[in-house]
Motif scaffolding. Structure first.
Motif, mmCIF file in Angstrom:
data_model
loop_
_atom_site.group_PDB
_atom_site.id
_atom_site.type_symbol
_atom_site.label_atom_id
_atom_site.label_comp_id
_atom_site.label_asym_id
_atom_site.label_seq_id
_atom_site.Cartn_x
_atom_site.Cartn_y
_atom_site.Cartn_z
ATOM 1 N N ASP A 355 46.459 14.234 2.084
ATOM 2 C CA ASP A 355 48.096 14.459 2.516
ATOM 3 C C ASP A 355 48.878 15.466 3.445
ATOM 4 O O ASP A 355 49.821 15.557 3.521
ATOM 5 C CB ASP A 355 48.624 14.192 1.112
ATOM 6 N N ALA A 356 47.994 16.515 3.344
ATOM 7 C CA ALA A 356 48.365 17.582 4.134
ATOM 8 C C ALA A 356 49.022 17.348 5.228
ATOM 9 O O ALA A 356 48.982 18.103 6.020
ATOM 10 C CB ALA A 356 47.348 19.327 4.143
ATOM 11 N N VAL A 357 48.198 16.540 5.660
ATOM 12 C CA VAL A 357 48.221 16.630 6.982
ATOM 13 C C VAL A 357 49.868 15.135 7.228
ATOM 14 O O VAL A 357 49.658 13.780 6.352
ATOM 15 C CB VAL A 357 47.319 15.742 8.479
ATOM 16 N N ALA A 358 50.867 15.535 8.070
ATOM 17 C CA ALA A 358 51.380 14.690 7.619
ATOM 18 C C ALA A 358 51.567 13.145 9.073
ATOM 19 O O ALA A 358 52.406 12.664 9.136
ATOM 20 C CB ALA A 358 52.981 15.197 8.328
ATOM 21 N N TYR A 359 50.102 12.613 9.701
ATOM 22 C CA TYR A 359 50.045 12.559 10.692
ATOM 23 C C TYR A 359 49.328 11.475 10.196
ATOM 24 O O TYR A 359 48.421 12.152 10.295
ATOM 25 C CB TYR A 359 50.411 12.741 12.199
ATOM 26 N N ASP A 360 49.277 10.418 10.894
ATOM 27 C CA ASP A 360 48.022 9.294 10.915
ATOM 28 C C ASP A 360 47.554 8.494 12.450
ATOM 29 O O ASP A 360 46.468 8.278 12.241
ATOM 30 C CB ASP A 360 49.348 7.769 10.556
ATOM 31 N N SER A 361 48.288 9.421 13.367
ATOM 32 C CA SER A 361 47.542 9.394 14.493
ATOM 33 C C SER A 361 47.473 9.970 15.911
ATOM 34 O O SER A 361 48.461 10.931 16.160
ATOM 35 C CB SER A 361 47.594 7.734 15.219
ATOM 36 N N VAL A 366 51.703 13.422 19.450
ATOM 37 C CA VAL A 366 52.197 13.352 20.731
ATOM 38 C C VAL A 366 53.394 13.288 20.831
ATOM 39 O O VAL A 366 54.373 14.094 21.029
ATOM 40 C CB VAL A 366 51.560 12.984 22.467
ATOM 41 N N ALA A 367 53.678 12.562 19.939
ATOM 42 C CA ALA A 367 55.052 12.420 20.278
ATOM 43 C C ALA A 367 55.941 13.523 19.366
ATOM 44 O O ALA A 367 57.087 13.306 19.429
ATOM 45 C CB ALA A 367 55.548 10.733 19.446
ATOM 46 N N SER A 368 55.087 14.080 18.625
ATOM 47 C CA SER A 368 56.154 15.234 17.033
ATOM 48 C C SER A 368 56.429 16.324 18.799
ATOM 49 O O SER A 368 57.133 16.476 17.508
ATOM 50 C CB SER A 368 55.139 16.036 16.969
ATOM 51 N N GLY A 369 56.277 16.466 19.797
ATOM 52 C CA GLY A 369 56.309 17.707 20.263
ATOM 53 C C GLY A 369 55.324 18.130 19.896
ATOM 54 O O GLY A 369 55.805 19.564 20.132
ATOM 55 N N GLU A 370 54.408 18.597 19.069
ATOM 56 C CA GLU A 370 53.764 19.822 18.529
ATOM 57 C C GLU A 370 52.425 20.303 19.354
ATOM 58 O O GLU A 370 52.210 21.795 19.369
ATOM 59 C CB GLU A 370 53.051 19.513 17.419
ATOM 60 N N ARG A 378 48.538 15.959 29.984
ATOM 61 C CA ARG A 378 47.611 15.339 30.353
ATOM 62 C C ARG A 378 47.544 14.232 29.677
ATOM 63 O O ARG A 378 47.163 12.984 29.692
ATOM 64 C CB ARG A 378 46.105 15.993 29.974
ATOM 65 N N LEU A 379 48.036 13.679 27.850
ATOM 66 C CA LEU A 379 47.434 12.676 27.588
ATOM 67 C C LEU A 379 48.833 11.837 27.849
ATOM 68 O O LEU A 379 48.656 10.441 27.708
ATOM 69 C CB LEU A 379 48.233 12.995 26.057
ATOM 70 N N GLU A 380 49.607 12.514 27.878
ATOM 71 C CA GLU A 380 50.960 11.490 28.238
ATOM 72 C C GLU A 380 50.536 10.010 29.919
ATOM 73 O O GLU A 380 51.458 9.345 30.298
ATOM 74 C CB GLU A 380 52.400 12.055 28.242
ATOM 75 N N GLY A 381 50.213 11.284 30.823
ATOM 76 C CA GLY A 381 49.846 10.658 31.892
ATOM 77 C C GLY A 381 48.427 10.164 32.141
ATOM 78 O O GLY A 381 48.175 9.205 33.078
ATOM 79 N N SER A 382 48.584 10.005 31.087
ATOM 80 C CA SER A 382 46.575 9.138 31.251
ATOM 81 C C SER A 382 47.157 7.520 29.819
ATOM 82 O O SER A 382 48.010 7.345 29.453
ATOM 83 C CB SER A 382 45.311 10.133 30.339
ATOM 84 N N ASP A 383 46.229 7.042 30.364
ATOM 85 C CA ASP A 383 46.465 5.771 29.792
ATOM 86 C C ASP A 383 45.823 5.666 27.741
ATOM 87 O O ASP A 383 45.159 4.409 27.163
ATOM 88 C CB ASP A 383 45.494 4.637 30.350
ATOM 89 N N LEU A 385 46.490 6.687 24.806
ATOM 90 C CA LEU A 385 47.921 6.148 23.829
ATOM 91 C C LEU A 385 47.650 5.159 23.791
ATOM 92 O O LEU A 385 48.197 4.290 22.534
ATOM 93 C CB LEU A 385 48.495 6.778 24.056
ATOM 94 N N ASP A 386 47.655 4.370 24.784
ATOM 95 C CA ASP A 386 48.063 3.071 25.309
ATOM 96 C C ASP A 386 46.076 2.705 24.606
ATOM 97 O O ASP A 386 46.693 0.217 25.302
ATOM 98 C CB ASP A 386 48.287 2.864 26.550
ATOM 99 N N THR A 387 45.445 2.652 24.894
ATOM 100 C CA THR A 387 44.203 2.121 24.314
ATOM 101 C C THR A 387 43.866 0.835 23.139
ATOM 102 O O THR A 387 44.896 1.012 22.244
ATOM 103 C CB THR A 387 42.454 2.674 24.454
ATOM 104 N N ASP A 388 43.894 0.028 23.380
ATOM 105 C CA ASP A 388 43.641 -0.911 22.174
ATOM 106 C C ASP A 388 42.476 -1.393 22.211
ATOM 107 O O ASP A 388 41.031 -1.571 22.411
ATOM 108 C CB ASP A 388 44.267 -2.673 23.088
#
Length: 511
Positions: A355-361, A366-370, A378-383, A385-388
């Motif tokens: 539980d020391a990590v507050a994020y699950d994905s 990336v959405a946190s701005g950290e 580079r991540l936001e400009g790629s696919d 985060l949308d991978t199924d």
């Protein structure tokens, strides 16, 4: 500096840690010239003095002193614990450690302390190594600059205005500057090859299945591997001897069982290893791959040095086959799978943390701005985060790329067999390190042949450009041909001795 200031209690002694090898350390401990505890203090003092310039170290290990004292007591009682007894080691901070955070360079994981060591970390400790600290990396290992939200930018040890490459640039810069005796990296597509090349070091990407990936923060399950980073070929061999081994939690390591030579890789350190060798030059990997990456003169500087290395190998007895065709860069690029695997594999790692990590994905982080802007963009400009990820076993694009890799491996080894080659040779990067704030162009890194085939490769120092920048040469071998690569690399190193420590990181006054 993001680590705590040291409280040195060690005494200065006559043992010179500058460029000290594992063999030097072992001999000095045996002769009573230095203790493991004194070595920890010596390297911590160097980190305290010099890392402000490099920005290579993320965390110092508070338990290192006690570990060193335990080793000293064991030595007094019964001799060496193992082949790495007392050797100060730096780990890339994507290797799980039970006594330090494992962050992948991200502020989002700054408080994450795993319950167990990574398999390779456990092996290094069992061999007697002392983990002195952990190094900066490209955040999540996603890129080739060594920039992270937790550690900022790491600098090249030979020119502080330039990149060290990445993602294992923190380990490479620190080992080059003698802030640790040896280090580890992980390689998904360049990370234990281009950073050593840019910092006048030796790096080894092992055959897929030789070294466990358990406890190494993943980027790509089918491509990731840990590997040694060292100043000398012999030290890389000793590190790989310790790191390799079967891990039931990583079933792919079953492929490596029985593949390590009986005497270890150190038994293949042959100064005559180039005599009678056949080395194929991959000319299509020389010169600019993208004319917008850099001026043509930059690539010409590297080509000149690598051509000199080829001549030096020929003088040492090798037959040079110039040139040999392999898959071209477009074909190699068509086998990339990181966009498919990163999200799946990283999220699975997060799911195993406490539980020391507050994020699950990855998407939440990336959405946190950290995330460091250079990585986040580079991540936001790629696919990615949308991978199924749930449908990957039915994703034809992904499955075709995996099959393309299988065929690339077969074809590469076929070409080597038909030409009776011990290794293929090319520059790990077609250009030298770029100046900060420019980003190191991925297109100029020749990392994909080894990464996509799973075949082993090794980088060794080949010389310097006129403006003092290191250049490496890469040797790629057949599957599990690490023993032959060590013979070739050691013979080349002994014949040329291109390793030079960087200026500005000399002996301390206390030394």
């Amino acid at each position: 500096m993001r680590f705590q200031d040291m409280d040195s209690t060690g005494d200065a002694d006559s043992f010179d840690v500058l460029e000290a090898t594992i063999g030097d350390i072992r001999a000095a401990i045996e002769a009573g010239e230095v203790t493991a505890a004194e070595l920890v203090e010596r390297y911590r003092a160097r980190i305290d003095e010099y890392d402000g310039d490099l920005n290579a170290i993320l965390t110092l290990n508070d338990a290192a002193r006690e570990r060193a004292r335990e080793l000293d007591a064991q030595f007094e009682d019964s001799g060496f614990v193992g082949p790495l007894h007392g050797v100060p080691i730096l780990l890339k901070d994507n290797h799980d450690t039970r006594d330090m955070p494992t962050t992948a360079g991200s502020t989002a994981l700054a408080e994450s302390v795993p319950d167990e060591d990574a398999f390779v970390v456990r092996r290094l400790r069992e061999a007697g190594g002392v983990i002195v600290g952990k190094t900066n990396l490209q955040e999540f290992s996603y890129g080739v600059d060594t920039i992270s939200s937790l550690g900022g930018e790491t600098h090249n040890a030979y020119d502080l205005d330039r990149r060290p490459s990445g993602s294992s640039g923190g380990t490479a810069a620190a080992v080059a500057a003698n802030l640790g005796a040896v280090g580890t990296g992980s390689d998904t597509c360049s990370s234990v090859r281009s950073p050593p090349a840019f910092n006048d070091l030796v790096g080894v990407r092992p055959t897929r299945g030789l070294v466990s990936r358990t406890g190494v923060v993943p980027l790509s399950e089918s491509q990731d591997t840990a590997g040694p980073i060292a100043r000398r070929v012999a030290d890389a061999a000793r590190l790989l001897d310790a790191m390799a081994g079967y891990d039931p939690e990583d079933p792919v390591t079953a492929r490596g069982v029985g593949r390590v030579p009986d005497g270890g890789y150190v038994s293949h350190l042959d100064a005559d290893g180039l005599d009678g060798a056949r080395i194929g030059v991959v000319r299509e990997f020389f010169g600019l791959q993208d004319e917008e990456s850099a001026p043509a003169e930059a690539a010409e500087k590297v080509t000149e040095i690598v051509d000199s290395a080829i001549a030096e190998m020929a003088a040492a007895g090798a037959t040079i086959v110039d040139s040999v065709a392999v898959a071209d860069t477009d074909e190699l690029g068509s086998a990339r799978v990181i966009p498919y695997e990163f999200k799946r594999d990283f999220d699975a790692y997060l799911a195993g943390l406490d539980d020391a990590v507050a994020y699950d994905s990855l998407a939440e982080i990336v959405a946190s701005g950290e995330v460091a802007p250079a990585v986040a963009s580079r991540l936001e400009g790629s696919d990615i985060l949308d991978t199924d990820v749930e449908s990957l076993d039915r994703n034809l694009g992904y499955l075709r790329r995996l099959d393309r890799r299988r065929r690339l491996k077969i074809d590469t080894e076929r070409r080597m067999v038909e030409r009776d080659l011990d290794a293929l040779l090319y520059p790990p990067s077609t250009i030298p390190p770029v100046e900060i704030p420019d980003h190191q162009p991925f297109e100029e890194l020749n990392c994909e042949l080894s990464a996509h085939t799973g075949l082993p490769s090794m980088v060794v120092p080949a010389g310097f450009t006129d403006d003092g920048l290191p250049v490496g040469v890469e040797l790629l071998g057949r599957e599990f041909a690490e023993p032959r690569l060590f013979e070739l690399a050691y013979a080349y190193e002994q014949a040329t001795d291109h390793r030079r420590p960087p200026a500005g990181f000399g002996a301390l006054d206390s030394e």
